[in-house]
Design a protein around this motif. Structure first.
Motif, short mmCIF file in Angstrom:
data_model
loop_
_atom_site.label_atom_id
_atom_site.label_comp_id
_atom_site.label_asym_id
_atom_site.label_seq_id
_atom_site.Cartn_x
_atom_site.Cartn_y
_atom_site.Cartn_z
N GLY A 45 2.30 19.93 5.54
CA GLY A 45 1.34 18.88 5.19
C GLY A 45 1.99 17.62 4.69
N GLY A 46 3.34 17.53 4.72
CA GLY A 46 4.00 16.36 4.15
C GLY A 46 4.41 15.33 5.16
N SER A 47 4.11 15.51 6.42
CA SER A 47 4.48 14.53 7.42
C SER A 47 3.65 13.28 7.25
CB SER A 47 4.28 15.11 8.82
OG SER A 47 4.61 14.15 9.79
N PRO A 48 4.27 12.11 7.02
CA PRO A 48 3.51 10.89 6.82
C PRO A 48 2.76 10.51 8.08
CG PRO A 48 5.85 10.40 7.00
CD PRO A 48 5.71 11.89 6.98
N ASP A 49 1.59 9.93 7.89
CA ASP A 49 0.75 9.54 9.02
C ASP A 49 1.09 8.13 9.46
OD1 ASP A 49 -0.55 11.95 8.85
OD2 ASP A 49 -2.02 11.19 7.40
N GLY A 50 1.05 7.95 10.78
CA GLY A 50 1.20 6.61 11.32
C GLY A 50 2.64 6.14 11.31
N GLY A 51 2.92 5.11 12.15
CA GLY A 51 4.23 4.51 12.16
C GLY A 51 5.22 5.33 12.95
N GLY A 52 6.36 4.69 13.26
CA GLY A 52 7.41 5.36 14.01
C GLY A 52 8.48 5.87 13.09
N GLY A 60 10.73 8.59 8.67
CA GLY A 60 9.49 7.93 9.04
C GLY A 60 8.97 7.10 7.88
N PRO A 61 7.70 6.64 7.96
CA PRO A 61 7.12 5.87 6.86
C PRO A 61 7.14 6.67 5.56
CG PRO A 61 5.75 5.73 8.82
CD PRO A 61 6.79 6.77 9.10
N LEU A 62 7.56 6.04 4.49
CA LEU A 62 7.71 6.72 3.20
C LEU A 62 6.79 6.14 2.13
CD1 LEU A 62 11.63 6.88 3.16
CD2 LEU A 62 10.04 8.65 3.93
N THR A 85 -2.82 -0.73 -3.98
CA THR A 85 -2.33 0.43 -3.23
C THR A 85 -1.35 0.02 -2.14
OG1 THR A 85 -4.39 1.62 -3.66
CG2 THR A 85 -3.04 2.39 -1.82
N ALA A 86 -1.67 -1.04 -1.40
CA ALA A 86 -0.79 -1.50 -0.33
C ALA A 86 0.56 -1.97 -0.89
CB ALA A 86 -1.46 -2.63 0.46
N GLU A 87 0.53 -2.67 -2.03
CA GLU A 87 1.78 -3.13 -2.63
C GLU A 87 2.60 -1.95 -3.16
OE1 GLU A 87 0.15 -7.48 -4.24
OE2 GLU A 87 -0.08 -5.68 -5.46
N ARG A 88 1.93 -0.97 -3.73
CA ARG A 88 2.63 0.21 -4.23
C ARG A 88 3.32 0.96 -3.08
NH1 ARG A 88 1.72 3.13 -8.94
NH2 ARG A 88 -0.21 1.96 -9.26
N GLU A 89 2.62 1.07 -1.95
CA GLU A 89 3.20 1.76 -0.81
C GLU A 89 4.40 1.00 -0.25
OE1 GLU A 89 0.10 2.38 1.99
OE2 GLU A 89 -0.82 4.03 0.86
N ALA A 90 4.35 -0.32 -0.25
CA ALA A 90 5.48 -1.11 0.24
C ALA A 90 6.70 -0.94 -0.67
CB ALA A 90 5.09 -2.58 0.33
N VAL A 91 6.46 -0.94 -1.99
CA VAL A 91 7.56 -0.73 -2.94
C VAL A 91 8.14 0.67 -2.77
CG1 VAL A 91 8.11 -0.47 -5.39
CG2 VAL A 91 6.73 -2.40 -4.62
N ALA A 94 10.33 1.02 0.51
CA ALA A 94 11.64 0.37 0.41
C ALA A 94 12.56 1.11 -0.55
CB ALA A 94 11.47 -1.08 -0.03
N TYR A 95 12.00 1.60 -1.66
CA TYR A 95 12.81 2.29 -2.66
C TYR A 95 13.36 3.61 -2.11
CZ TYR A 95 13.97 4.65 -7.04
OH TYR A 95 14.62 5.33 -8.05
N LEU A 96 12.54 4.39 -1.44
CA LEU A 96 13.00 5.67 -0.90
C LEU A 96 13.91 5.49 0.31
CD1 LEU A 96 9.82 7.94 -1.07
CD2 LEU A 96 11.81 7.94 -2.60
#
Length: 240
Positions: A45-52, A60-62, A85-91, A94-96
């Motif tokens: 269940g940990g596979s991120p959704d969307g993106g390449g 993949g997307p983190l 939420t969008a800003e948190r996901e972008a940070v 990049a961090y991971l």
């Protein structure tokens, strides 16, 4: 006359001991890298959704933390700006992605992608780690937001996580430790980059105990036959 096999042309000399150790160290760094990616993207269940998938690091997307990072609720709202939420996901993404890009650079000798994820002192640290071939890869991140600038271009947080670093000896197990880190990230040309970090605490985790060896038993001597030394009826029959 006996037939002899034709002589094969001599090929290029193989790598020496130092070269072999370097290749093995690079492979170990990549193994740690792919272990981190496996923990994040291959968990149930940990596979991120969307993106390449990133062609370089294989990640993949983190942005959702990829089962590697969970933001902690601060004791009070840090402000002065609210992190959406969008800003948190972008940070988060990049961090991971930074440590994975560092491990990729350490294993391949291609550090060009580090400038997309680090700057300033943090970039120098990442380049040094990649050059040394011992790039740490972390998991179980638990960051707490400390500050978000009004212009939305600077964010700081404290992260507590576990990480593994390959040792110089390719036959040795990686060093595993628990770390607390202050991080400052800045937004520029649409990308978040780690600008500065400061280690607050680093505690090595105890090494796994060696496997138990099976109990030793005394060797059994040869089975005696014939007369017995005990005073039995058979022993009496054997006396002259």
């Amino acid at each position: 006359m006996p037939r002899t096999a034709p002589e094969r042309p001599a090929g290029p000399a193989g790598p020496g001991r130092a070269g072999t150790r370097g290749v093995r160290a690079a492979l170990l760094a990549c193994a740690v890298l792919f272990t981190g990616v496996f923990l994040g993207s291959c968990a149930p269940g940990g596979s991120p959704d969307g993106g390449g998938v990133d062609a370089a690091t294989g990640a993949g997307p983190l942005g959702d933390g990829a089962r590697l990072l969970v933001w902690q609720a601060p004791e009070r709202e840090p402000g002065p700006r609210v992190l959406t939420t969008a800003e948190r996901e972008a940070v988060t993404d990049a961090y991971l992605r930074g440590p994975r890009e560092t491990a990729f650079a350490a294993g391949t000798g291609q550090p060009g992608g580090l400038r997309d994820l680090f700057q300033g002192a943090a970039l120098l640290d990442a380049q040094a780690a990649a050059l040394g071939g011992a790039a740490p890869v972390g998991w179980a991140h638990a960051p707490t937001l400390r500050f978000y600038a009004p212009d939305g271009a600077t964010v700081s947080f404290t992260d507590r996580f576990t990480y593994a670093t390959p040792r110089p000896d390719p036959d040795a197990a990686p060093r595993v430790a628990r770390r607390e880190l202050d991080v400052v990230m800045e937004l520029g040309d649409g990308n978040w980059r780690v600008h500065h970090w400061r280690v607050l605490r680093d505690e090595p985790l105890p090494a796994a105990p060696p496997p138990l060896s099976p109990p030793r038993t005394a060797p059994r001597g040869p089975r005696r036959t014939g007369c017995s030394a005990r005073p039995t009826r058979r022993a009496a029959a054997c006396r002259p």
